[in-house]
Design a protein around this motif. Sequence first.
Motif, short mmCIF file in Angstrom:
data_model
loop_
_atom_site.label_atom_id
_atom_site.label_comp_id
_atom_site.label_asym_id
_atom_site.label_seq_id
_atom_site.Cartn_x
_atom_site.Cartn_y
_atom_site.Cartn_z
N PRO A 1 5.67 4.63 4.05
CA PRO A 1 6.57 3.85 4.93
C PRO A 1 7.92 4.55 5.07
CG PRO A 1 6.36 2.79 2.77
CD PRO A 1 5.37 3.92 2.79
N ARG A 2 8.36 4.73 6.32
CA ARG A 2 9.61 5.44 6.59
C ARG A 2 10.67 4.56 7.23
NH1 ARG A 2 8.87 10.50 4.06
NH2 ARG A 2 6.62 10.89 4.16
N GLN A 3 10.26 3.69 8.16
CA GLN A 3 11.22 2.89 8.92
C GLN A 3 10.71 1.47 9.09
OE1 GLN A 3 14.22 3.58 10.07
NE2 GLN A 3 14.32 5.77 9.70
N TYR A 4 11.56 0.49 8.81
CA TYR A 4 11.24 -0.91 9.09
C TYR A 4 11.11 -1.10 10.59
CZ TYR A 4 12.14 -5.90 9.87
OH TYR A 4 12.07 -7.20 10.29
N TYR A 5 10.07 -1.80 11.02
CA TYR A 5 9.97 -2.08 12.45
C TYR A 5 9.61 -3.53 12.78
CZ TYR A 5 4.84 -2.17 13.06
OH TYR A 5 3.52 -2.51 13.03
N ARG A 6 9.18 -4.31 11.80
CA ARG A 6 8.93 -5.72 12.03
C ARG A 6 8.77 -6.40 10.68
NH1 ARG A 6 4.47 -7.95 15.01
NH2 ARG A 6 4.86 -9.68 13.61
N PRO A 7 8.91 -7.74 10.62
CA PRO A 7 8.69 -8.42 9.34
C PRO A 7 7.33 -8.07 8.75
CG PRO A 7 9.67 -9.93 10.92
CD PRO A 7 9.33 -8.67 11.68
N GLY A 8 7.35 -7.49 7.57
CA GLY A 8 6.12 -7.11 6.89
C GLY A 8 5.51 -5.81 7.36
N GLY A 9 6.19 -5.08 8.26
CA GLY A 9 5.63 -3.85 8.82
C GLY A 9 6.58 -2.68 8.77
N TRP A 10 6.04 -1.51 8.51
CA TRP A 10 6.81 -0.27 8.43
C TRP A 10 6.13 0.81 9.26
CZ3 TRP A 10 11.35 0.28 5.50
CH2 TRP A 10 11.69 -0.85 4.76
N TYR A 11 6.94 1.69 9.84
CA TYR A 11 6.39 2.84 10.55
C TYR A 11 6.40 4.04 9.63
CZ TYR A 11 4.70 5.15 14.72
OH TYR A 11 3.88 5.80 15.64
N CYS A 12 5.31 4.79 9.67
CA CYS A 12 5.17 5.99 8.84
C CYS A 12 5.32 7.21 9.76
CB CYS A 12 3.81 5.95 8.14
SG CYS A 12 3.47 4.38 7.28
N LEU B 1 1.83 6.45 12.32
CA LEU B 1 1.02 5.36 11.80
C LEU B 1 1.94 4.19 11.44
CD1 LEU B 1 -1.20 7.41 9.31
CD2 LEU B 1 -1.97 6.47 11.50
N CYS B 2 1.37 2.98 11.38
CA CYS B 2 2.09 1.81 10.90
C CYS B 2 1.46 1.35 9.58
CB CYS B 2 2.02 0.68 11.92
SG CYS B 2 2.55 1.13 13.57
N ARG B 3 2.23 0.63 8.79
CA ARG B 3 1.76 0.17 7.49
C ARG B 3 2.13 -1.30 7.31
NH1 ARG B 3 1.02 3.57 2.50
NH2 ARG B 3 0.66 2.12 0.79
N LYS B 4 1.18 -2.07 6.79
CA LYS B 4 1.43 -3.48 6.52
C LYS B 4 0.54 -3.94 5.38
CE LYS B 4 -2.00 -5.07 9.92
NZ LYS B 4 -2.20 -5.73 11.23
N SER B 5 0.79 -5.14 4.89
CA SER B 5 -0.06 -5.73 3.86
C SER B 5 -0.97 -6.77 4.49
CB SER B 5 0.79 -6.39 2.77
OG SER B 5 1.55 -5.42 2.08
N MET B 6 -2.21 -6.82 4.00
CA MET B 6 -3.18 -7.81 4.50
C MET B 6 -4.13 -8.17 3.37
SD MET B 6 -6.21 -7.44 7.35
CE MET B 6 -5.11 -6.90 8.63
#
Length: 467
Positions: A297-308, A311-316
Amino acid sequence: MNRITEENKHKFEALVEEIMTTQRAAGLAVAIVDKAGQVQYEKYFGYRDEEQKLPIDNQTIFGLASITKSFTSLAILQLAEKGVLRLSDPVSKYVPSYTNKNQKAPVKIWHLLCHSGGFFPLSRILVEEVAKDMGLQESEKGDLAYVNALAEEGIKRVASRLDDQTDLIGLPGELMSYCNDGFGVLSDIVKNYGDQPTFADYLMKHIIAPLGMERSFCDFIKPAKDENASLLYTTEDGVRRATRDYHDNAFVLNGGGAMKSTISDMLKYICMYLNEGKGLNETRVASQYSIREMCKPRQYYRPGGWYCYGLCRKSMEGAEVLEHGGSLPGVSSNMSWSYDNEVGIIVLCNTMDVSAGVIADGAMRMYLGKDPVLPQVKYQEYEWCESFIRSVSGDYVMGEGESFTLSLSEEGKLAMTMNGNKKEVCTVSPHIAMIKGRYSDGFVQILYDEKRGIWGARCGSRIYPKI
């Protein structure tokens, strides 16, 4: 471990059918694959050609749109592995037409990989428009994906436009705002510093062919002529149309969204990530280190989500998920995978503005033995005072053409219209409001600093300036 039950499979397929009906999708393909390359679920809905009722199979070609950004990022990481470049290098070192003249610090390669160059969204510079300006005809020059003169003119226009921005989001690396131009610049670096004459050729030699992806490419002409390629469906002003024009709204530089592929090929591509750079055929296209760098994860882009990096990264469901979606005329796509569950998902659709990400999430939950249909989230309201709502009220307009307006309602609450349509919003924190959607919720984050006051808002993955 595959825990798909008949009940959850029925629920998942009913969800897909409902989304397709509601959003007028012509055809959609979805597949689940494990780390070893074993297909755990595969189903085709609708048609590649709705009028002729032509079915979809695992060799049907679809557009990938912004999933292409993962290919571009992987290519840049390959060049970094070889010592051709460093991610910490200034972009201007490799792209002379970008001079960095209005930024207070160098824009570096890694900034572009995670959309944090500091640029507001801009309208697309289209491949067909530039080709027309230059008098380039595919009948004479060949497929535009392989015409270097077009790419050279494209980078001049894109770099010049980035250079000319004086109203910037912030310093490089400070904030993320989705930027197709940045990935266009990255594909120019791949073209000039890779060992191939074009970006499309580089992907073919170093990613597509090594992984055994037999029907994947950046070409425009090839899918238009292929009998097993999907038609492209869009609805504009209530009018539905279908074409084979893969140039439609295509960016002049190919790194942001030019790839086309199939379910069969994309399962191989996802398995490469699940095996940290090694294909199912044992060919290694990138080191474990490079893949892990892509996925951080490099940059916050939404609640619970990060941009790499691409690619995007989140928890599920208690696990980390990597993903990326895509949207173009006639394209809705999403790929995702989880190292924790050793599984990947691909969703390809031949219709624009279809909730492919919702379908991918439902497929992931189905695989894990969970209900694929999440109940609607009920948010705890965080009340905004009237004075704050008045201060954020106004128009927010971005260069890509989208806009929204925030205002104070008669009830003293936040109200929102987007592109003329009223949205149901709920303020959930001091600076964030959630936007209720039929299948998934969006958000608006108010942006403030001491110098500019309230200067913009993040809506989705893009930052809109306050007008």
